[in-house]
Enzyme design. Structure first.
Site, short mmCIF file in Angstrom:
data_model
loop_
_atom_site.label_atom_id
_atom_site.label_comp_id
_atom_site.label_asym_id
_atom_site.label_seq_id
_atom_site.Cartn_x
_atom_site.Cartn_y
_atom_site.Cartn_z
CB CYS A 132 -1.09 -0.08 1.10
SG CYS A 132 0.05 -0.28 2.88
CG HIS A 244 -0.62 4.29 4.31
ND1 HIS A 244 -1.29 4.02 5.40
CD2 HIS A 244 -0.34 3.22 3.79
CE1 HIS A 244 -1.29 3.04 5.90
NE2 HIS A 244 -0.70 2.28 4.73
#
Length: 338
Positions: A132, A244
């Site tokens: 990710c 993130h």
């Protein structure tokens, strides 16, 4: 008439599984039948697929014989046990775990970057979805590398708890709540308290002092981009639920300026750039929740080293960092190979 496909989503009750169902519905993927699959612990539960409600099927007894594409969104142990059963039924698997990412016979795909390697899927009928952090990284680095070759990248990641699954989100929530009522809530999912805290430790510690997450990021980055530049990674878990962020220092082989980087990225697919026009010209993780694009801000020259740029990347790790990327892979698959 558009062909429609039989689809299975394994790990349908988890963060990425639910988001995969959402995105398949949002993007009107051509579906004949869709199955939500999970462990026996989830039997009796329901998940949404657009306006429909899907009942959970047990992975232990599910027959992949009629399934054309399966999204594996559960852990590596589930993938290890059940992907061979799926591929033996001629089902094409898009795996979101790390299990096959290092396999040279399995393409590791980010559609904006290396779609040409998708044709290699039929060696094993498996396509790997990258880490990710790696997905937004290569979306940004590839167009820059195409213009001026990169020599070295130094990466510091700030990864939300949703990257550790629902258990990670629950632990942050429960610890935060406990702190306000002066109650102890010891770590279970994470090695240390995550509420009001952060730590540079994701995965297991290797003998070289790097964590398994840091090693994965460096390996996958080089597999996708080609092993021609050096990489150093520090991965940090932060008390954020979703989203993130990545601080990136990029050394190039030739002269480059921040304005050049901004212009290159403005023309790249899947990226939104934020100019340094004022003090609020940056994007934080909470602002990208639910967004499909990779956001790039704080683009600036490194004053300590020539030919070097600093920038800040933010991305919804459950969407482009996981579920959206896999659905884009499936879209490319049906448009070009099925």
């Amino acid at each position: 008439m558009t062909k429609k496909y039989n689809i299975a989503v394994i790990g349908a009750t988890g963060n990425v599984g639910r988001e995969t169902l959402n995105i398949l519905a949002e993007r009107h993927f051509p579906i004949n039948k869709i199955y939500a699959i999970a462990s026996d612990n989830s039997l009796g539960r329901e998940v949404r697929f657009g306006e429909k409600i899907l009942h959970i099927n047990s992975i232990k007894i599910f027959n992949f014989h009629d399934i054309e594409i399966a999204f594996f969104c559960a852990g590596s142990n589930v993938s290890k046990e059940f992907i061979p059963k799926a591929t033996s039924c001629n089902c094409i698997v898009i795996d979101k775990t790390s299990l096959f990412r290092a396999d040279n016979q399995v393409p590791l795909i980010v559609p904006e970057v290396n779609l040409s390697t998708l044709k290699e899927f039929n060696t094993k009928n498996i396509i790997a979805n990258p880490n990710c952090i790696v997905i937004p990284l290569v979306v940004v680095l590839k167009p820059l590398d195409n213009e001026i070759k990169i020599k070295r990248v130094v990466i510091s990641t700030y990864q939300s708890v949703s990257g550790a699954g629902k258990a990670g989100m629950d632990e942050l929530y429960n610890q935060t709540k406990s702190k306000y009522v002066f109650r102890e809530n010891n770590p279970k999912k994470f090695p240390k308290q995550i509420a009001f805290n952060l730590f540079p430790y994701i995965g297991d510690l290797n003998k070289d002092g790097y964590t398994s997450e840091e090693t994965k990021i460096a390996f996958e980055l080089n597999k996708i981009m080609g092993n021609h530049f050096k990489t150093s990674v520090t991965s940090v878990r932060v008390p954020v639920f979703i989203g993130h962020a990545i601080s990136v220092n990029i050394e190039f082989s030739d002269k480059i300026y921040a304005k050049d980087v901004e212009e290159i990225l403005q023309d790249a697919d899947g990226i939104v750039t934020i100019s340094n026009n004022n003090g609020l010209a940056y994007i934080s993780p909470i602002e990208v929740v639910g967004e499909d694009a990779v956001y790039v801000s704080r683009i600036r020259n490194d004053l300590s080293k020539d030919n070097t740029i600093n920038l800040w990347i933010t991305c919804d790790n459950l969407r482009k960092g996981a579920a959206l990327n896999s659905v884009q892979i499936a879209e490319a698959l049906i448009n070009n190979y099925l």
